[in-house]
Write an enzyme that holds these catalytic residues in place. Sequence first.
Site, mmCIF file in Angstrom:
data_model
loop_
_atom_site.group_PDB
_atom_site.id
_atom_site.type_symbol
_atom_site.label_atom_id
_atom_site.label_comp_id
_atom_site.label_asym_id
_atom_site.label_seq_id
_atom_site.Cartn_x
_atom_site.Cartn_y
_atom_site.Cartn_z
ATOM 1 N N GLU A 171 2.430 107.314 23.627
ATOM 2 C CA GLU A 171 2.452 108.529 22.805
ATOM 3 C C GLU A 171 3.406 108.241 21.649
ATOM 4 O OE1 GLU A 171 0.253 110.818 23.434
ATOM 5 O OE2 GLU A 171 -0.253 109.883 25.349
ATOM 6 N N ASP A 187 -3.531 101.628 20.564
ATOM 7 C CA ASP A 187 -2.210 101.309 21.129
ATOM 8 C C ASP A 187 -1.756 99.902 20.752
ATOM 9 O OD1 ASP A 187 -1.748 103.639 23.408
ATOM 10 O OD2 ASP A 187 -3.849 103.123 23.136
ATOM 11 N N ASP A 236 -2.106 110.226 31.154
ATOM 12 C CA ASP A 236 -3.268 109.548 30.552
ATOM 13 C C ASP A 236 -3.500 108.207 31.258
ATOM 14 O OD1 ASP A 236 -3.604 111.667 28.797
ATOM 15 O OD2 ASP A 236 -2.862 110.606 27.025
HETATM 16 P P1 AMP Z 1 -3.389 109.967 23.120
HETATM 17 O O1 AMP Z 1 -3.173 108.684 23.833
HETATM 18 O O2 AMP Z 1 -4.797 110.336 22.907
HETATM 19 O O3 AMP Z 1 -2.622 111.001 23.895
HETATM 20 O O4 AMP Z 1 -2.745 109.863 21.680
HETATM 21 C C1 AMP Z 1 -1.736 108.981 21.328
HETATM 22 C C2 AMP Z 1 -1.007 109.493 20.125
HETATM 23 O O5 AMP Z 1 -1.927 109.699 19.037
HETATM 24 C C3 AMP Z 1 -0.314 110.832 20.303
HETATM 25 O O6 AMP Z 1 0.962 110.701 20.896
HETATM 26 C C4 AMP Z 1 -0.212 111.289 18.859
HETATM 27 O O7 AMP Z 1 0.824 110.613 18.170
HETATM 28 C C5 AMP Z 1 -1.536 110.826 18.267
HETATM 29 N N1 AMP Z 1 -2.547 111.879 18.391
HETATM 30 C C6 AMP Z 1 -3.454 112.047 19.382
HETATM 31 N N2 AMP Z 1 -4.227 113.123 19.178
HETATM 32 C C7 AMP Z 1 -3.800 113.673 18.023
HETATM 33 C C8 AMP Z 1 -4.184 114.810 17.245
HETATM 34 N N3 AMP Z 1 -5.178 115.615 17.622
HETATM 35 N N4 AMP Z 1 -3.492 115.062 16.079
HETATM 36 C C9 AMP Z 1 -2.489 114.268 15.675
HETATM 37 N N5 AMP Z 1 -2.083 113.165 16.355
HETATM 38 C C10 AMP Z 1 -2.723 112.870 17.509
HETATM 39 MG MG MG Z 2 -2.058 109.469 25.584
HETATM 40 MG MG MG Z 3 -4.009 106.976 24.165
#
Ligand code: AMP
Ligand code: MG
Ligand code: MG
Length: 208
Positions: free
Chosen positions: A23, A121, A184
């Site tokens: 994240e 990532d 996640d």
């Molecule tokens: P995730 O692994 O999908 O939880 O996302 C990894 C990172 O991407 C998050 O910690 C955010 O920095 C960015 N991110 C994910 N979804 C969004 C969103 N809808 N709007 C802005 N940043 C996002």
């Molecule tokens: Mg995530």
């Molecule tokens: Mg992710």
Amino acid sequence: MASASTSSIQRQKYDYFLVLDFEATCDNKSKLDQNEIIEFPVLKISGRTFECESIFHTYVTPTLNPQLTKFCTELTGITQSQVTNQPVLADVLQSFEEWLREENLLNPNVNFIFVTCGDWDLFTMLPSQCTHFNLQRAAYFDRWINIKKSFKRVTGKFANSGMMGMLNDLHIQHQGRHHSGIDDCKNIAAILKALAERGHVFEENRKK
Ligand code: AMP
Ligand code: MG
Ligand code: MG
């Protein structure tokens, strides 16, 4: 809990799968000039049983934008106090390497690969932050499986709606909070296991 039947699980090319899901700092309105990792979770999954054998998990202090936005906390559930006074990424990369050593994953006879949902990532986030802060990125971060591509190989469907869509298609109950890195990882590991139970043999399929 003991796993269900592993009979349909094929012999894999990897001893371990390291499921990783960062994240990072974010905002919905203005794009941050450099996102920074704030949660660094990794699950060590056996390539035979697909069970989790060990966890590396830490929050990480962001230094360019030390204050999390309200948007970021609402998205990830990560609060300011969880990231303040945590190690910075340079220290986390070192402690992660120590963990790999303790887990015997740096033994040349042990073969592991990362597993992520998408290429963000390890193709985008970690390289861009290492470049920005002039940090060395270990070669093992260059090998990963994008589970969305594995999902496509097994089911024939694009993982358009990401992790949640794959869980739904595979009839797997979502665990925990979406966009919590550790939760996640647990959900990605459940998808990994479900694909293995359908007889899939995982291959490196990262974006180049
Ligand atoms: P995730 O692994 O999908 O939880 O996302 C990894 C990172 O991407 C998050 O910690 C955010 O920095 C960015 N991110 C994910 N979804 C969004 C969103 N809808 N709007 C802005 N940043 C996002
Ligand atoms: Mg995530
Ligand atoms: Mg992710």
